[in-house]
Design an enzyme around this catalytic site. Sequence first.
Site: not given
Length: 469
Positions: A157, A174-178
Amino acid sequence: MKEASPGYRPVTVFVAGIAVIALVALVTVAVVQNKPLPKSTRYRYGIVLDAGSSHTALYVYKWPAEKDNNTGRVTQTESCPGISSYASNPQGAGDSLRECMLKAAKWVPSSRHGETPLYLGATAGMRLLNVLSAVEGALHSYPFSFRGARILSGPEEGSFGWGQATTGALDLGGASTQISFVSAHFNGSQSPGNLMTFRLYGNDYDLYTHSFLCYGKDQALRQTLARQTQSGQSSVSDPCFHPGYIRVREYSDLYNTPCLADLAPRTPPTNFTLLGTGNFQGCQELIKSIFNFTQCRYSRCSFNGVYQPQLQGSFEAFSAYNYVLDFLNLTDTSVSLEDVKARLREYCATPWSLLQKQHPTTKRKYLAEYCFGGTYILTLLTEGFNFTADTYKDITVVRQIKGSDAGWTLGYMLNLTNMIPAEAQDTPPLPYAGYVSVMVVTAVVLALILLFLAYRLQRTHCSKPHKIV
Ligand SMILES: Nc1ncnc2c1ncn2[C@@H]1O[C@H](COP(=O)(O)OP(=O)(O)O)[C@@H](O)[C@H]1O
Ligand SMILES: [Ca+2]
């Protein structure tokens, strides 16, 4: 006396012959080999469904068939329902995408349907397996060349969202960040799990990438709410919401996420009342409490014990970075970190009633959460990823990268269809217009040579007494 100038005529005739053959060959190639493609086959298409935590985004890519490289790409996008909410009704998830898929079928000419690849990538990363297989079944029923639905790993991702070699990528879902960037200080030796290697246009890249599950905007907000409700409170004064904001929330609803597993109070009341106090500083303190900065077994870490090399180069920030900072008018490159803080201080303190009057058409849920969103972004970037007032200038907030919506979908499709060249191309292919021009010019030059030779032949013939060389 056969020849006035011996050896002259055979050479001329030979050259003329070659010219005639070349001209004929040229015209034949031009006519036979390089007709423009018929209109219906001039473009190729590819479809990617990005099943995120908050919704599913449909991307239809279209590009000239002659240029299978990363240029001339056009995108059409459509927002479709989120499939993760169908965990208890997998069949419903497949049906929910129907309207979107019919739109895609309209955008892609029917003669191209069969060869148009269709991919679904899920990034919500939670309890999705049964939903995915139901969705796979549904997607097989469309006329496209369906190539599978799968869950992207965090590194995938992060790295497919990374587009240009010199620019890092920041994605906030919304759920994760990269976070992904190329760093001279990183070769994977400290932390192999954060390394993605790429070979692009003849160069090797060691990309650092990490995905923080539960640190997307929605899950981070839930984490802050969990910090304030751990002993089963019936009311909470939350500095991240505006003064005058009141909302009753259900405990079961808040804690219904793997990100808060085991954190739910044992015997909570059914509801709690959320009261906004609108205090930027308090909000930032609260947000800091969801990060763990104490343990790091590497030379340096971002947070929660995750290795991160020294930041390097410029960054492009998209998804929720863009939604939130755009709403707050903070996307301009001249905006400094101090400006961001000042704006949030003022914005968070704005009474909820006034804000609703100022933005009558903005979705209420979004409007209520921009104070949290902005403060979270600021805290994540500075405390989490270690951006400073100085390096903050290296971040550009973008909606699009190279004309396509920013995100991992384009990189994912190009990779799976083998359209990212690993090696540099020796000679760039000539565009059709360029090809025609070269052909025409060459043909005209050859014709002129022929005319000239014919003229000289004739003159030699007519004026034998004179010696012309
Ligand atoms: N126009 C908008 N304004 C504010 N927030 C938005 C807007 N559009 C989406 N969001 C929120 O931004 C976050 C990231 O969105 P997105 O990148 O689509 O997430 P995901 O990939 O996890 O589905 C989500 O919390 C979503 O609800
Ligand atoms: Ca996403």
